[in-house]
Design a protein around this motif. Sequence first.
Motif, PDB file in Angstrom:
ATOM      1  N   TRP A 168       0.838  -1.205   0.000  1.00 19.02           N
ATOM      2  CA  TRP A 168       0.000   0.000   0.000  1.00 19.02           C
ATOM      3  C   TRP A 168       0.869   1.250   0.000  1.00 19.02           C
ATOM      4  O   TRP A 168       0.663   2.167  -0.784  1.00 19.02           O
ATOM      5  CB  TRP A 168      -0.924  -0.040   1.215  1.00 19.02           C
ATOM      6  N   LYS A 169       1.863   1.267   0.877  1.00 19.18           N
ATOM      7  CA  LYS A 169       2.720   2.446   1.029  1.00 19.18           C
ATOM      8  C   LYS A 169       3.614   2.685  -0.189  1.00 19.18           C
ATOM      9  O   LYS A 169       4.102   3.791  -0.386  1.00 19.18           O
ATOM     10  CB  LYS A 169       3.571   2.321   2.290  1.00 19.18           C
TER      11      LYS A 169
ATOM     12  N   HIS B  82       2.556   2.825  -3.149  1.00 25.99           N
ATOM     13  CA  HIS B  82       1.775   3.485  -4.191  1.00 25.99           C
ATOM     14  C   HIS B  82       0.925   4.659  -3.723  1.00 25.99           C
ATOM     15  O   HIS B  82       0.321   5.332  -4.561  1.00 25.99           O
ATOM     16  CB  HIS B  82       0.875   2.457  -4.881  1.00 25.99           C
ATOM     17  N   THR B  83       0.859   4.906  -2.423  1.00 23.83           N
ATOM     18  CA  THR B  83       0.025   6.005  -1.940  1.00 23.83           C
ATOM     19  C   THR B  83       0.485   6.483  -0.567  1.00 23.83           C
ATOM     20  O   THR B  83       1.130   5.725   0.166  1.00 23.83           O
ATOM     21  CB  THR B  83      -1.465   5.593  -1.866  1.00 23.83           C
ATOM     22  N   LYS B  84       0.109   7.710  -0.270  1.00 25.43           N
ATOM     23  CA  LYS B  84       0.347   8.258   1.074  1.00 25.43           C
ATOM     24  C   LYS B  84      -0.933   8.227   1.904  1.00 25.43           C
ATOM     25  O   LYS B  84      -0.933   8.654   3.051  1.00 25.43           O
ATOM     26  CB  LYS B  84       0.885   9.686   0.967  1.00 25.43           C
ATOM     27  N   GLN B  85      -1.992   7.697   1.307  1.00 28.53           N
ATOM     28  CA  GLN B  85      -3.262   7.565   2.028  1.00 28.53           C
ATOM     29  C   GLN B  85      -3.077   6.596   3.198  1.00 28.53           C
ATOM     30  O   GLN B  85      -2.306   5.645   3.108  1.00 28.53           O
ATOM     31  CB  GLN B  85      -4.347   7.011   1.097  1.00 28.53           C
TER      32      GLN B  85
END
Length: 140
Positions: free
Chosen positions: A53-54, A56-59
């Motif tokens: 997850w981390k 590809h995104t900072k969400q």
Amino acid sequence: LIAIVLCLFASAAAAEDRWETLQAIHWVENPHSSTQPGSYGELGPYQFRQTTWKMHTKQPFHLANNRQVADQVAVAHYEWIKAGLIRNGIKATSYNIAMAWNAGLSSVINGRAPARSRDYASRVTNLVSDLKSRQLASTR
């Protein structure tokens, strides 16, 4: 002009395969759309691990349960896997992408994906074929 049309067609076909492959991965990974973490802490329709997850995104990771956000990350991860396969001279088929999704890109590149990941990739590929057949039948 013909070259441009062919490029657009190839791009559209790749996006179609991407959608079908991601839909099939979702069905294999989380067929009941559970919001509970998996045995390794995976979340969401694509059962992302926090490290993936981390990439590809900072969400925040809890948003992996939000289908819209998860779809965006899934597309980014799909494209990352696809680029890695191509860069290493491996065809970016639904089978190879699914195997890398399950076993990791390096396992596929090194030819060391475990049998369970090959089975996973076969299940995904069968679902992709079924999706394509349904789409074809609905256009007739």
